[in-house]
Design a protein around this motif. Sequence first.
Motif, short mmCIF file in Angstrom:
data_model
loop_
_atom_site.label_atom_id
_atom_site.label_comp_id
_atom_site.label_asym_id
_atom_site.label_seq_id
_atom_site.Cartn_x
_atom_site.Cartn_y
_atom_site.Cartn_z
N LEU A 1 0.83 -1.22 0.00
CA LEU A 1 0.00 0.00 0.00
C LEU A 1 0.86 1.26 0.00
CD1 LEU A 1 -2.90 -0.97 2.42
CD2 LEU A 1 -3.00 -0.68 -0.07
N SER B 1 1.50 2.16 -3.41
CA SER B 1 0.26 2.23 -4.21
C SER B 1 0.02 0.97 -5.04
CB SER B 1 0.27 3.47 -5.11
OG SER B 1 0.37 4.63 -4.33
N GLU C 1 -2.27 -1.70 -4.61
CA GLU C 1 -3.41 -2.31 -3.94
C GLU C 1 -3.60 -3.77 -4.37
OE1 GLU C 1 -7.02 -0.05 -4.03
OE2 GLU C 1 -5.95 1.82 -3.63
N ASP C 2 -3.23 -4.05 -5.62
CA ASP C 2 -3.36 -5.44 -6.09
C ASP C 2 -2.49 -6.39 -5.29
OD1 ASP C 2 -1.14 -4.07 -7.25
OD2 ASP C 2 -1.00 -5.58 -8.84
N ALA D 1 -1.32 -5.78 -2.24
CA ALA D 1 -1.83 -5.78 -0.87
C ALA D 1 -2.99 -6.76 -0.75
CB ALA D 1 -2.27 -4.38 -0.46
N ARG D 2 -3.88 -6.72 -1.72
CA ARG D 2 -5.03 -7.62 -1.73
C ARG D 2 -4.57 -9.08 -1.81
NH1 ARG D 2 -7.57 -5.02 -5.46
NH2 ARG D 2 -8.59 -3.55 -4.08
#
Length: 69
Positions: free
Chosen positions: A51, A54, A56-57, A59-60
């Motif tokens: 995160l 940046s 997010e993929d 992180a997910r």
Amino acid sequence: MDYSYAKQLEQLQQLKRSVADVVTAKKRLELQQSQMLDKANQRDQQARQALTVSREDLARLALQEKRPC
């Protein structure tokens, strides 16, 4: 009387083995729990790092991999 005493000794030895087995299983489970918590914490850290850049993929993905833990 001798047979009864011998039978009690045999049962005592079996009980001691059973207790040792339970203690061993408990230690194994504690180790597995510790490893799983470490893995979950690692996934949390990976998600936070993703995160910060940046992603997010990623992180997910890290959090999804954490779920089975």
